[in-house]
Design a protein around this motif. Structure first.
Motif, PDB file in Angstrom:
ATOM      1  N   TYR A 133       0.804  -1.220   0.000  1.00  0.00           N
ATOM      2  CA  TYR A 133       0.000   0.000   0.000  1.00  0.00           C
ATOM      3  C   TYR A 133       0.841   1.275   0.000  1.00  0.00           C
ATOM      4  CZ  TYR A 133      -3.285  -3.575   1.518  1.00  0.00           C
ATOM      5  OH  TYR A 133      -4.031  -4.727   1.605  1.00  0.00           O
ATOM      6  N   ILE A 134       2.143   1.149  -0.093  1.00  0.00           N
ATOM      7  CA  ILE A 134       2.999   2.338  -0.163  1.00  0.00           C
ATOM      8  C   ILE A 134       2.885   2.955  -1.559  1.00  0.00           C
ATOM      9  CG2 ILE A 134       5.385   3.179  -0.081  1.00  0.00           C
ATOM     10  CD1 ILE A 134       5.980   0.986   1.939  1.00  0.00           C
ATOM     11  N   PRO A 135       2.713   4.274  -1.682  1.00  0.00           N
ATOM     12  CA  PRO A 135       2.643   4.907  -3.005  1.00  0.00           C
ATOM     13  C   PRO A 135       3.819   4.487  -3.877  1.00  0.00           C
ATOM     14  CG  PRO A 135       2.054   6.486  -1.317  1.00  0.00           C
ATOM     15  CD  PRO A 135       2.503   5.251  -0.591  1.00  0.00           C
ATOM     16  N   ALA A 136       3.528   4.212  -5.143  1.00  0.00           N
ATOM     17  CA  ALA A 136       4.521   3.604  -6.036  1.00  0.00           C
ATOM     18  C   ALA A 136       5.644   4.544  -6.431  1.00  0.00           C
ATOM     19  CB  ALA A 136       3.822   3.070  -7.288  1.00  0.00           C
ATOM     20  N   CYS A 137       5.419   5.852  -6.369  1.00  0.00           N
ATOM     21  CA  CYS A 137       6.443   6.789  -6.821  1.00  0.00           C
ATOM     22  C   CYS A 137       6.271   8.125  -6.131  1.00  0.00           C
ATOM     23  CB  CYS A 137       6.368   6.974  -8.340  1.00  0.00           C
ATOM     24  SG  CYS A 137       4.836   7.762  -8.907  1.00  0.00           S
ATOM     25  N   ASN A 138       7.298   8.951  -6.260  1.00  0.00           N
ATOM     26  CA  ASN A 138       7.187  10.349  -5.847  1.00  0.00           C
ATOM     27  C   ASN A 138       6.670  11.111  -7.063  1.00  0.00           C
ATOM     28  OD1 ASN A 138       7.440  12.964  -4.924  1.00  0.00           O
ATOM     29  ND2 ASN A 138       9.465  12.633  -4.004  1.00  0.00           N
ATOM     30  N   THR A 158       6.522  14.150 -12.248  1.00  0.00           N
ATOM     31  CA  THR A 158       6.459  12.988 -13.143  1.00  0.00           C
ATOM     32  C   THR A 158       5.013  12.768 -13.568  1.00  0.00           C
ATOM     33  OG1 THR A 158       6.338  11.555 -11.179  1.00  0.00           O
ATOM     34  CG2 THR A 158       8.511  11.883 -12.179  1.00  0.00           C
ATOM     35  N   VAL A 159       4.249  12.080 -12.725  1.00  0.00           N
ATOM     36  CA  VAL A 159       2.825  11.882 -13.040  1.00  0.00           C
ATOM     37  C   VAL A 159       2.062  13.203 -12.945  1.00  0.00           C
ATOM     38  CG1 VAL A 159       0.722  10.633 -12.421  1.00  0.00           C
ATOM     39  CG2 VAL A 159       2.958   9.534 -12.143  1.00  0.00           C
ATOM     40  N   GLN A 160       2.390  13.985 -11.924  1.00  0.00           N
ATOM     41  CA  GLN A 160       1.692  15.251 -11.691  1.00  0.00           C
ATOM     42  C   GLN A 160       2.548  16.429 -12.170  1.00  0.00           C
ATOM     43  OE1 GLN A 160      -1.359  15.008 -10.840  1.00  0.00           O
ATOM     44  NE2 GLN A 160      -1.270  12.836 -10.269  1.00  0.00           N
ATOM     45  N   PRO A 200       4.807  20.172  -4.218  1.00  0.00           N
ATOM     46  CA  PRO A 200       4.735  19.644  -2.848  1.00  0.00           C
ATOM     47  C   PRO A 200       3.961  20.525  -1.873  1.00  0.00           C
ATOM     48  CG  PRO A 200       6.919  19.275  -3.752  1.00  0.00           C
ATOM     49  CD  PRO A 200       6.184  20.094  -4.765  1.00  0.00           C
ATOM     50  N   TYR A 201       4.103  21.855  -1.973  1.00  0.00           N
ATOM     51  CA  TYR A 201       3.407  22.708  -1.018  1.00  0.00           C
ATOM     52  C   TYR A 201       1.884  22.606  -1.178  1.00  0.00           C
ATOM     53  CZ  TYR A 201       2.228  26.413  -4.410  1.00  0.00           C
ATOM     54  OH  TYR A 201       1.700  27.127  -5.455  1.00  0.00           O
ATOM     55  N   MET A 202       1.428  22.302  -2.387  1.00  0.00           N
ATOM     56  CA  MET A 202      -0.008  22.136  -2.608  1.00  0.00           C
ATOM     57  C   MET A 202      -0.511  20.890  -1.893  1.00  0.00           C
ATOM     58  SD  MET A 202      -0.252  22.996  -6.662  1.00  0.00           S
ATOM     59  CE  MET A 202       0.456  24.505  -7.325  1.00  0.00           C
ATOM     60  N   ARG A 203       0.297  19.859  -1.946  1.00  0.00           N
ATOM     61  CA  ARG A 203      -0.080  18.632  -1.238  1.00  0.00           C
ATOM     62  C   ARG A 203      -0.086  18.875   0.264  1.00  0.00           C
ATOM     63  NH1 ARG A 203       1.659  14.561   2.537  1.00  0.00           N
ATOM     64  NH2 ARG A 203       1.075  12.503   1.772  1.00  0.00           N
ATOM     65  N   LYS A 204       0.846  19.687   0.763  1.00  0.00           N
ATOM     66  CA  LYS A 204       0.883  20.042   2.180  1.00  0.00           C
ATOM     67  C   LYS A 204      -0.380  20.803   2.580  1.00  0.00           C
ATOM     68  CE  LYS A 204       2.965  21.141   6.202  1.00  0.00           C
ATOM     69  NZ  LYS A 204       3.460  20.198   7.207  1.00  0.00           N
ATOM     70  N   LEU A 251      -2.747   9.797  -6.879  1.00  0.00           N
ATOM     71  CA  LEU A 251      -1.897  10.746  -7.602  1.00  0.00           C
ATOM     72  C   LEU A 251      -0.718  10.046  -8.286  1.00  0.00           C
ATOM     73  CD1 LEU A 251      -1.859  13.769  -5.108  1.00  0.00           C
ATOM     74  CD2 LEU A 251      -3.198  13.500  -7.207  1.00  0.00           C
ATOM     75  N   CYS A 252      -0.366   8.859  -7.830  1.00  0.00           N
ATOM     76  CA  CYS A 252       0.660   8.072  -8.515  1.00  0.00           C
ATOM     77  C   CYS A 252       0.131   7.453  -9.806  1.00  0.00           C
ATOM     78  CB  CYS A 252       1.165   6.947  -7.601  1.00  0.00           C
ATOM     79  SG  CYS A 252       2.218   7.484  -6.248  1.00  0.00           S
ATOM     80  N   ALA A 253      -1.189   7.343  -9.905  1.00  0.00           N
ATOM     81  CA  ALA A 253      -1.784   6.608 -11.027  1.00  0.00           C
ATOM     82  C   ALA A 253      -2.515   7.481 -12.029  1.00  0.00           C
ATOM     83  CB  ALA A 253      -2.761   5.560 -10.495  1.00  0.00           C
ATOM     84  N   CYS A 254      -2.849   8.724 -11.644  1.00  0.00           N
ATOM     85  CA  CYS A 254      -3.693   9.552 -12.516  1.00  0.00           C
ATOM     86  C   CYS A 254      -3.280  11.014 -12.416  1.00  0.00           C
ATOM     87  CB  CYS A 254      -5.162   9.386 -12.128  1.00  0.00           C
ATOM     88  SG  CYS A 254      -6.312  10.308 -13.158  1.00  0.00           S
ATOM     89  N   GLY A 255      -2.914  11.593 -13.539  1.00  0.00           N
ATOM     90  CA  GLY A 255      -2.545  13.004 -13.568  1.00  0.00           C
ATOM     91  C   GLY A 255      -3.781  13.893 -13.523  1.00  0.00           C
ATOM     92  N   ILE A 256      -3.722  14.940 -12.688  1.00  0.00           N
ATOM     93  CA  ILE A 256      -4.829  15.883 -12.570  1.00  0.00           C
ATOM     94  C   ILE A 256      -4.274  17.306 -12.557  1.00  0.00           C
ATOM     95  CG2 ILE A 256      -6.295  14.268 -11.300  1.00  0.00           C
ATOM     96  CD1 ILE A 256      -5.539  15.792  -8.744  1.00  0.00           C
ATOM     97  N   SER A 257      -5.159  18.281 -12.646  1.00  0.00           N
ATOM     98  CA  SER A 257      -4.753  19.673 -12.518  1.00  0.00           C
ATOM     99  C   SER A 257      -4.878  20.099 -11.059  1.00  0.00           C
ATOM    100  CB  SER A 257      -5.618  20.576 -13.392  1.00  0.00           C
ATOM    101  OG  SER A 257      -6.924  20.671 -12.850  1.00  0.00           O
TER     102      SER A 257
END
Length: 296
Positions: A38-43, A47-49, A54-58, A89-95
């Motif tokens: 269940y660990i996210p597959a990537c940072n 890349t995907v996003q 990072p600050y938006m995710r924070k 977010l590792c699997a699907c790119g969004i805005s």
């Protein structure tokens, strides 16, 4: 015949200690064996996003935490919701405009899995200041589930806290250890730097930081004993402990008198909406409420 139901929805009942679960090491072993699934597959930043930083995710994860606090959700809801968010977010790119929508959907799903009384779509829309509609949430709920491959159970840092504390004697030295550990686990899930960290590592570091912060008699030996139990590298755990202590020190140093809870969450929703709408945001998001109660 009249039937009387004395159950109240406001009650939050905790299960009694189960000796079978807490005295059988196979339970902890199963958690350790399953957590890597269940660990996210990537940072995913850059890349995907392509449009999310990072600050938006924070900001959005802090908003999620404040919603959970305001709605008095179980402590386990927030880490699971963030796990859903990161895996999606590792699997699907969004805005960036869709980030708060995805976060709200993840809260909805996590509350259905781990909360005795799940959050409603209307309540979550209210917390976004109606920037999203109930129909959008229902449509995106299916999208998120499909990207997660309907795997809506996950091992999080929260799951380890009781399994560790019930197996050690020093957990009885201070009744606040469990509360502080849960608070610090939640804090870890707001940190972009720890996205791909193992849940056992986050739990080990949070428990150790909580015991040290409370100046318990066993503070010097806690990290070693927990690492032996969770099979975590002590050096890695120490690194995360120091990261937690820096974040807590930074957040508490910048604390201002907080408004009422409803105003605080509304302000956070407004701040999140600004970030998701594309406005530049360089300041730090608001401090999670419980962090004020953690002293180092």
């Amino acid at each position: 015949m009249d039937l009387l139901c004395a159950e109240r929805l406001a009650d939050c009942r905790l299960a009694e200690r189960d000796r079978v679960i807490f005295e059988d090491m196979r339970v902890l072993q199963n958690l350790l064996d399953l957590e890597t699934v269940y660990i996210p597959a990537c940072n995913y930043f850059g890349t995907v996003q392509k449009d999310i930083q990072p600050y938006m995710r924070k900001v959005v994860s802090t908003w999620m935490l404040e919603v959970c606090e305001d709605q008095h959700c179980e402590d386990q809801v927030f880490p699971l919701a963030v796990n859903f968010l990161d895996r999606f977010l590792c699997a699907c790119g969004i805005s960036r405009r869709q980030l708060q929508l995805v976060a709200a959907v993840c809260l909805l799903l996590a509350s259905k899995i781990r909360e005795w009384h799940s959050l409603s779509v209307d309540v979550l829309c209210l917390y976004t200041d109606h920037s999203i509609s109930p129909e959008e949430m229902k449509n995106w709920e299916l999208l998120v589930l499909s990207k997660l491959k309907w795997t809506v159970t996950a091992v999080t840092g929260f799951d380890y806290v009781d399994h560790v504390l019930e197996r050690v004697e020093w957990s009885k030295e201070n009744p606040l250890i469990r509360r502080h550990a849960h608070t610090l686990v939640g804090l870890c899930y707001t940190e972009p730097e720890l996205i791909q960290s193992r849940p056992s590592l986050l739990a080990t570091a949070s428990i150790s930081a909580a015991v040290r912060g409370l100046n318990s008699p066993s503070a010097a030996t806690v990290l070693t004993s927990v690492c032996a139990m969770t099979r975590v590298d002590p050096a890695a755990a120490e690194h995360v402990v120091r990261h937690i202590e820096r974040v807590v020190a930074s957040e508490t140093a910048s604390l201002q008198p907080l408004p009422t809870t409803s105003n605080k969450v509304a302000s956070s929703a407004s701040s999140s909406a600004k970030v998701m709408s594309g406005a530049e945001e360089t300041g730090q998001p608001e401090t999670p409420t419980d962090v004020q109660d953690v002293h180092f």
